[in-house]
Structure formats: structure tokens, C-alpha cells
Scaffold this motif. Sequence first.
Motif, short mmCIF file in Angstrom:
data_model
loop_
_atom_site.label_atom_id
_atom_site.label_comp_id
_atom_site.label_asym_id
_atom_site.label_seq_id
_atom_site.Cartn_x
_atom_site.Cartn_y
_atom_site.Cartn_z
N ALA A 214 8.89 10.59 1.68
CA ALA A 214 8.84 9.41 2.41
C ALA A 214 7.75 9.77 3.33
CB ALA A 214 9.96 9.03 2.84
N LEU A 215 7.68 10.77 4.13
CA LEU A 215 6.72 11.12 5.15
C LEU A 215 5.38 11.25 4.59
CD1 LEU A 215 8.84 13.38 7.36
CD2 LEU A 215 8.44 11.20 7.87
N ARG A 216 5.26 11.76 3.60
CA ARG A 216 4.12 12.24 2.94
C ARG A 216 3.33 10.76 2.42
NH1 ARG A 216 1.72 11.38 -1.69
NH2 ARG A 216 3.47 10.27 -2.69
N SER A 217 4.21 9.87 1.89
CA SER A 217 3.62 8.61 1.27
C SER A 217 3.05 8.09 2.54
CB SER A 217 4.66 7.92 0.62
OG SER A 217 5.59 7.53 1.59
N ILE A 218 3.86 7.94 3.99
CA ILE A 218 3.18 7.21 4.82
C ILE A 218 1.66 7.70 5.25
CG2 ILE A 218 3.46 6.71 7.42
CD1 ILE A 218 5.32 5.17 5.57
N ARG A 219 1.78 9.26 5.24
CA ARG A 219 0.57 9.95 5.50
C ARG A 219 -0.67 9.59 4.74
NH1 ARG A 219 4.44 14.16 6.81
NH2 ARG A 219 4.81 14.22 9.11
N ASP A 220 -0.40 9.63 3.38
CA ASP A 220 -1.30 9.62 2.46
C ASP A 220 -1.74 8.20 2.35
OD1 ASP A 220 -1.19 12.16 1.93
OD2 ASP A 220 -0.22 12.02 0.18
N SER A 221 -0.95 7.25 2.90
CA SER A 221 -1.29 5.75 2.75
C SER A 221 -2.51 5.42 3.77
CB SER A 221 -0.27 4.87 3.24
OG SER A 221 0.74 5.09 1.99
N ALA A 222 -2.60 6.34 4.71
CA ALA A 222 -3.63 5.87 6.00
C ALA A 222 -5.01 6.29 5.39
CB ALA A 222 -3.25 6.82 7.29
N PRO A 223 -6.03 5.72 5.90
CA PRO A 223 -5.77 4.64 7.15
C PRO A 223 -5.31 3.36 6.67
CG PRO A 223 -8.20 5.07 6.59
CD PRO A 223 -7.36 6.22 5.75
N LYS B 260 0.80 -1.23 -0.04
CA LYS B 260 -0.28 -0.12 0.02
C LYS B 260 1.00 1.31 0.00
CE LYS B 260 -3.91 2.21 2.09
NZ LYS B 260 -4.96 2.11 3.05
N VAL B 261 1.90 1.05 1.00
CA VAL B 261 2.64 2.40 0.61
C VAL B 261 3.53 2.62 -0.34
CG1 VAL B 261 4.56 3.69 2.02
CG2 VAL B 261 2.88 2.41 3.43
N GLU B 262 3.93 1.49 -1.20
CA GLU B 262 4.68 1.93 -2.33
C GLU B 262 3.90 2.23 -3.51
OE1 GLU B 262 7.04 -1.89 -3.16
OE2 GLU B 262 8.71 -1.07 -1.81
N SER B 263 2.49 1.91 -3.54
CA SER B 263 1.75 2.34 -4.42
C SER B 263 1.39 4.04 -4.36
CB SER B 263 0.34 1.62 -4.19
OG SER B 263 -0.51 2.00 -3.07
N VAL B 264 1.83 4.36 -3.52
CA VAL B 264 1.54 6.09 -3.08
C VAL B 264 2.99 6.62 -3.25
CG1 VAL B 264 0.71 7.63 -1.69
CG2 VAL B 264 -0.40 5.52 -1.48
N LEU B 265 3.94 6.11 -2.78
CA LEU B 265 5.44 6.58 -2.92
C LEU B 265 5.68 6.94 -4.42
CD1 LEU B 265 8.03 7.11 -0.99
CD2 LEU B 265 8.71 4.76 -1.56
N PHE C 40 15.25 5.69 -2.12
CA PHE C 40 15.22 6.08 -3.54
C PHE C 40 16.55 5.76 -4.21
CE2 PHE C 40 12.43 8.59 -0.64
CZ PHE C 40 11.52 8.87 -1.42
N TYR C 41 16.17 5.18 -5.41
CA TYR C 41 17.31 4.67 -6.26
C TYR C 41 16.91 4.58 -7.82
CZ TYR C 41 20.77 1.67 -8.33
OH TYR C 41 21.63 1.03 -9.29
N MET C 42 17.56 5.43 -8.49
CA MET C 42 17.45 5.28 -10.04
C MET C 42 15.90 5.50 -10.39
SD MET C 42 20.21 2.45 -11.53
CE MET C 42 19.81 3.18 -13.02
N ASN C 43 15.38 6.46 -9.88
CA ASN C 43 13.94 6.80 -10.17
C ASN C 43 13.13 5.79 -9.72
OD1 ASN C 43 14.98 9.20 -11.46
ND2 ASN C 43 14.57 8.26 -13.60
N GLU C 44 13.21 5.01 -8.75
CA GLU C 44 12.65 4.09 -7.93
C GLU C 44 12.44 4.22 -6.73
OE1 GLU C 44 10.43 2.13 -9.35
OE2 GLU C 44 10.91 2.54 -11.50
N GLY C 45 11.30 3.96 -5.89
CA GLY C 45 11.04 4.21 -4.39
C GLY C 45 10.74 2.73 -3.88
N TYR C 46 11.25 2.59 -2.62
CA TYR C 46 11.04 1.14 -1.99
C TYR C 46 11.01 1.49 -0.67
CZ TYR C 46 13.58 -0.38 -6.21
OH TYR C 46 13.77 -0.43 -7.64
N ILE C 47 10.10 0.80 0.02
CA ILE C 47 9.94 0.90 1.61
C ILE C 47 10.23 -0.67 1.89
CG2 ILE C 47 7.45 0.49 1.32
CD1 ILE C 47 7.37 2.16 4.31
N ARG C 48 11.22 -0.67 3.08
CA ARG C 48 11.62 -2.15 3.49
C ARG C 48 11.90 -2.20 5.13
NH1 ARG C 48 10.65 -2.94 -1.00
NH2 ARG C 48 11.78 -4.33 -2.33
#
Length: 255
Positions: free
Chosen positions: A217-226, A167-172, A247-255
Motif C-alpha cells: 500500500a505504501l509503495r503504491s502511494i509513492r509510485d503514483s507520485a507526482p 491513479k493509485v489503484e492502477s499502480v496497486l 486487500f480482498y480476494m486478490n484485488e486491491g482497493y483504495i477508499r
Amino acid sequence: MGRRLQFSISLIISITLHAMMLALVLFMAHSTQKEESVFTPVQIVNLPQQDIKKLPPIQQRPPVVSEKRRPPDEVPIPKKFGTSNEIKLPKMLPHSGKPDGTDQGKTDTSGKTKSNKETGPLPFLTQRDIDELARKGMPAKKPGDESVTLDTDEFKFMSYNRWLKIKVESVLRYPELAAISGYQGTLYIKFDILKNGSLGDVELLKSSGYKILDDEALRSIRDSAPFQPLPEEWNMDRYSIRAAVIFYMNEGYIR
């Protein structure tokens, strides 16, 4: 004219018309078959040797040599980057700095941006590289901190965390300005999910060195809620998570 005579005349006319149509169909079929069987006769003769010498030489096309394909086992494999003890994001531009944010955007005493001495093509990060990169820079837990990492091995959290990551990566999103400027890096955040699935506190544990990446990154967490409510069997009023955002080569990941 009697009714019987009229019937006889109609029958004769009908039989005549059907016969004419059948004859026409047979004629057309025969003509088509005859046209298809027409061929041009070819006579083979042996010319005298003196006449053969007078004929122009036959121009033969050179054989087409197809490019030899490299077998699959000879395809070059991208070289692994870094060392066995540390994984680093390669620098896309001279000012991109280190992935942990300690040397990003800094200048030396002469006022010039530090140059990138690393050369060669950029390697490709595998899923294993990304996960290892996220774990190596994770800040240590503070006393009393009961948070868990997003990639925890605790079985009861794995299913929930897998859904959360998707869910977070879909917003990131990779900020356009950061992509143009070649900014890349890794930052570490901590956020709480309350029992009803709403978002609690959000904290930046370690910066990437670029505010534009940290803010995204902070925006993606807030926009993923609830989020999904916490399972009843957890008996938890608050679920604290520590995660790395890469953030690497125009891609964003959360781990």
C-alpha cells in the motif's frame, strides 16, 4: 482483294463467332435448368394388412427434453455477510484473521493458529460494502489534524479525489505471496500532496496485520507520485488525505 471484301468477310466471321458463343451459353443454361428439375418419382401404394404386419417395426427416437432454465427472478442471490452493525472480510484461510488486523497471524496458548469457525461460501463484496468497510475502521482524527478522507462529501475535493483513486489503484498490486497464502485485510494510511503535486509525508495509521500488505500500500502511494498540482482556488499549500486500502480476494482497493 478489295478492302470492301475484306471488311465483309471479317464481319461475317465476327457474327458467326458471337452466334456460336450465344448458342453455347443458352445450351449450358438449359442443361443446368434441366438437371435442377430432375426428381425421382414416388409411387404411393396401399399394402394389404397381412403384408404390413410382416414389416419390421419403425424405431422412433425418444424426444429430446431440454433442460428447463431457471427464470431470472429465481436466480439465487448471494447471502449478505456480517451484521447490520459491522462489515467484516470473510476469512479465506484459518490464519487470515480479522480485517482490522487485531487477530491476524496470532496463535493461542497451545501454539496453534486460531481456526476459522465460519463456514459456507465466500460472499461477494459490492461497491457499497467496500465503501462502508473503509469508513467503519477509519481511525479518529488527532487534534489539529486538517486531513480529509478520500471519500469526502466536500464538493471541491470530489473531482480531484476521483482522479487520485483511479491513479493509485492502477499502480496497486496484490502481492503474489500474500495471494498464495490467503492474506487479506484493511489498512489505513495518511499522505500529503504538496501544491506542485509532489508527494509529502506518508504515514501508516493502522496496520492490516501483515507487513507485506502494508508495504504494498505504501509503495503504491509513492509510485503514483507526482500527482496533479493542487487547484489554485483551493489556496492550499498541502492537501492531507486519509484513506483505507483494502486487500480482498486478490484485488486491491483504495477508499
